[in-house]
Design an enzyme around this catalytic site. Structure first.
Site, mmCIF file in Angstrom:
data_model
loop_
_atom_site.group_PDB
_atom_site.id
_atom_site.type_symbol
_atom_site.label_atom_id
_atom_site.label_comp_id
_atom_site.label_asym_id
_atom_site.label_seq_id
_atom_site.Cartn_x
_atom_site.Cartn_y
_atom_site.Cartn_z
ATOM 1 N N HIS A 99 29.769 36.002 43.276
ATOM 2 C CA HIS A 99 30.844 37.969 42.949
ATOM 3 C C HIS A 99 29.744 38.771 42.414
ATOM 4 C CE1 HIS A 99 34.390 35.427 43.198
ATOM 5 N NE2 HIS A 99 35.136 36.508 43.000
ATOM 6 N N LYS A 101 26.656 39.963 43.813
ATOM 7 C CA LYS A 101 26.047 40.244 45.033
ATOM 8 C C LYS A 101 26.174 41.717 44.654
ATOM 9 C CE LYS A 101 28.185 38.434 48.150
ATOM 10 N NZ LYS A 101 29.059 37.620 47.771
ATOM 11 N N HIS A 119 31.618 39.420 37.115
ATOM 12 C CA HIS A 119 32.774 38.650 38.168
ATOM 13 C C HIS A 119 33.495 38.561 36.744
ATOM 14 C CE1 HIS A 119 34.678 35.057 39.699
ATOM 15 N NE2 HIS A 119 35.418 35.898 40.115
ATOM 16 N N TYR A 165 33.439 42.981 42.389
ATOM 17 C CA TYR A 165 33.273 43.558 44.228
ATOM 18 C C TYR A 165 32.911 44.250 43.944
ATOM 19 C CZ TYR A 165 35.946 39.424 44.808
ATOM 20 O OH TYR A 165 36.602 38.232 44.844
ATOM 21 N N ARG A 181 36.288 46.647 41.077
ATOM 22 C CA ARG A 181 37.873 45.603 39.991
ATOM 23 C C ARG A 181 37.554 45.616 38.683
ATOM 24 N NH1 ARG A 181 40.275 39.487 42.181
ATOM 25 N NH2 ARG A 181 38.496 39.258 40.767
ATOM 26 N N HIS A 185 41.001 37.960 38.929
ATOM 27 C CA HIS A 185 41.764 38.682 40.335
ATOM 28 C C HIS A 185 43.414 39.204 39.773
ATOM 29 C CE1 HIS A 185 43.674 34.693 38.883
ATOM 30 N NE2 HIS A 185 43.283 34.899 38.349
ATOM 31 N N TYR A 223 42.491 44.084 46.683
ATOM 32 C CA TYR A 223 41.007 43.678 47.087
ATOM 33 C C TYR A 223 41.475 45.435 47.650
ATOM 34 C CZ TYR A 223 40.971 38.400 45.851
ATOM 35 O OH TYR A 223 41.527 37.838 44.478
ATOM 36 N N HIS A 241 47.003 41.037 46.794
ATOM 37 C CA HIS A 241 46.784 39.508 46.460
ATOM 38 C C HIS A 241 48.306 38.934 45.276
ATOM 39 C CE1 HIS A 241 45.165 35.890 43.851
ATOM 40 N NE2 HIS A 241 44.744 36.810 43.446
ATOM 41 N N CYS A 243 49.072 36.988 43.239
ATOM 42 C CA CYS A 243 48.459 35.930 41.957
ATOM 43 C C CYS A 243 49.269 35.440 41.634
ATOM 44 C CB CYS A 243 47.591 36.854 41.101
ATOM 45 S SG CYS A 243 46.626 36.141 40.573
ATOM 46 N N HIS A 256 44.712 29.826 41.816
ATOM 47 C CA HIS A 256 44.271 30.615 42.384
ATOM 48 C C HIS A 256 43.804 30.453 43.641
ATOM 49 C CE1 HIS A 256 42.521 34.424 43.465
ATOM 50 N NE2 HIS A 256 41.250 33.980 43.328
#
Ligand code: ZN
Length: 477
Positions: A99, A101, A119, A165, A181, A185, A223, A241, A243, A256
């Site tokens: 997450h 990156k 994350h 993200y 975000r 999630h 997302y 999403h 959830c 999830h």
């Protein structure tokens, strides 16, 4: 006679080459310490081309961010240099987390910024998250010590730690917007703005609301994919999403999942801070599920699952949405997803999931009715991963395969646990042998996209910079 001379010439040439560079071997990849996914479309841009140099970032050893650069005139590589230290990836007993990156943007003074390592944050380390939940990591912001110089970096500690993200946009006036975000999630999507080349950022502003569903069996979640529009505009595509709570009637997937549906589109005018639909109806923030369904829905995907790609506009400001769409197969990450494309024609969203695009990941270009996708995916006929153009001359209604820019061998790496548990026929889904970035910002045609290959039996990824002439190779010492 001519033929004989020609052959002799070749022999002499190759003999000379051997003398001048006895140990130099060129590899098609520029680094081989990519780790986890290495790159992905969502954290974008991952690289930028400016002043004849392409700068690229990726996740490397220990899940830390790395930056390399390629000079198109001297044809020389520099780096990769470690540009920051993530708190992710330091516990070898934990599964690899990709997450965090890095996302890259270069400011108006030439300083290179990366956002990485997040994350969702950790309550014990970071305190209360007013806009969502926690998972792990710490979202960080590093900047190069000198303009256009990737050798030395410092952390600025000026963004909230909960983000993941990251997506960065620089406006024509130099303002930098960081979208992400704000947590795990079940968290809002937010942006922070900087008007001083990233030295300080405004407080986060929520634009997509994650909230408890009225049926009380889960949360609304999102997302998003963010890009610069025309002028002062930023455009945002997003999917919904589902959830579900653990044990909820709908949740047969043990927690999830990546169940996501539908595609939505909104635009943000940064001059007057207004948010509008494609039909210019004003939206108030944060956008909830009800409002999104009523005003911002672009594509109802029905039972199919989505995974958003890049949303962008063409030169006229008309929006285009790329997403990856596949069947619900009862597994946590859904069935293989085909690249899909939809465009706003002024009155309707036009597109079809059966346009001929393959399973893969990448980005696209739009020029009038010509739409071109560059995708890294598995060729179903050969089972090999290929990076290939897919072309449409009818506004994206149908695509046919074009030039292949890079081809890997058969994928024989270790599949992830999730992959290994799947039926054999689905083991190729979504290209386990490779990962792709979004397009490099202001890309040179020779260096459009970053590809991470997972070679046979290796825990590392080989990193490629790929353009119209294939990968840009690098002499190895
Ligand atoms: Zn979830």
């Amino acid at each position: 006679m001519y033929k004989f001379l020609f052959v002799s010439g070749l022999v002499i040439l190759s003999a000379c080459a051997d003398v001048t560079s006895p140990q130099t071997e060129t590899t098609p990849y520029f680094a081989e310490n990519g780790f986890g996914e290495g790159v992905a479309v969502v954290q974008h841009p991952a690289g930028e081309h400016i002043n004849g140099i392409t700068y690229v970032s990726y996740q490397g050893s220990n899940e830390d961010p790395y930056v390399a650069s390629y000079d198109h005139s001297t044809k020389e590589w520099s780096g990769p240099f470690k540009a920051g230290t993530s708190i992710l990836g330091k516990d070898p007993t934990k599964k690899i987390d990709s997450h965090g990156k890095p996302t890259m943007i270069i400011d108006d003074e030439g300083y290179i910024h990366i956002f990485y390592g997040g994350h969702g944050g950790v309550k014990e380390l970071h305190g209360d998250n007013a806009l969502g939940g926690y998972h792990s990591g710490e979202n960080r912001h590093a900047v190069s010590q000198k303009p256009y110089d990737i050798t030395a970096w410092r952390d600025l500690n000026n963004i909230t730690p909960f983000g993941t993200y990251n997506q960065a946009v620089k406006m024509d006036n130099g303002d930098i917007y960081l979208f992400y975000r704000h947590g795990a999630h079940r968290s809002d999507w937010v942006y922070q703005k900087s008007s001083d080349n990233g030295l300080t950022f405004s407080d986060p502003v929520s634009f997509l609301k994650s909230k408890r569903r009225e049926d009380n069996i889960g949360n609304d979640s999102w997302y998003a994919s963010v890009s610069k529009g025309v002028g002062d505009e930023i455009v945002i595509g997003f999917d919904y999403h589902y959830c579900w709570d653990r044990g909820a009637p709908r949740n047969n997937r043990g927690g999830h999942s990546t169940e996501r549906k539908n595609l939505y589109f909104v635009k943000f005018n940064t001059r007057d801070n207004s948010w509008k639909t494609v039909k210019d109806e004003t939206l108030s923030l944060p956008i909830t599920k009800d409002v999104a369904d009523e005003k911002a829905l672009a594509v109802d995907t029905g039972d199919k699952w989505t995974f958003n790609g890049i949303t962008k506009v063409d030169v006229k400001g008309m929006p285009h949405i790329n997403a990856y769409i596949g069947e619900d197969i009862g597994w946590q990450i859904g069935g293989p997803k085909h690249a899909s494309y939809f465009a706003w024609d002024g009155e309707n969203w036009v597109g079809d999931v059966k346009s001929g695009l393959p399973i893969g990941r990448g980005d696209f270009l739009v020029d009038e009715e010509n739409v071109r996708f560059l995708l890294s995916g598995i060729d179903p006929t050969s089972d090999k991963t290929k990076v290939q153009w897919w072309n449409s001359q009818n506004s994206g209604l149908n695509f046919t395969p074009g030039k292949v820019l890079l081809k890997f061998g058969d994928f024989k790496g270790e599949p992830s646990k999730e992959m290994a548990n799947r039926p054999k026929s689905l083991s190729n889904l979504d290209s386990p042998g490779s990962a792709a970035s979004a397009f490099i910002k202001n890309a040179h045609p020779d260096a459009r996209i970053i590809i991470a290959e997972k070679p046979e039996k290796s825990e590392w990824r080989r990193m490629y910079l790929v353009g119209d002439n294939g990968p840009i190779g690098r002499p190895q010492k």
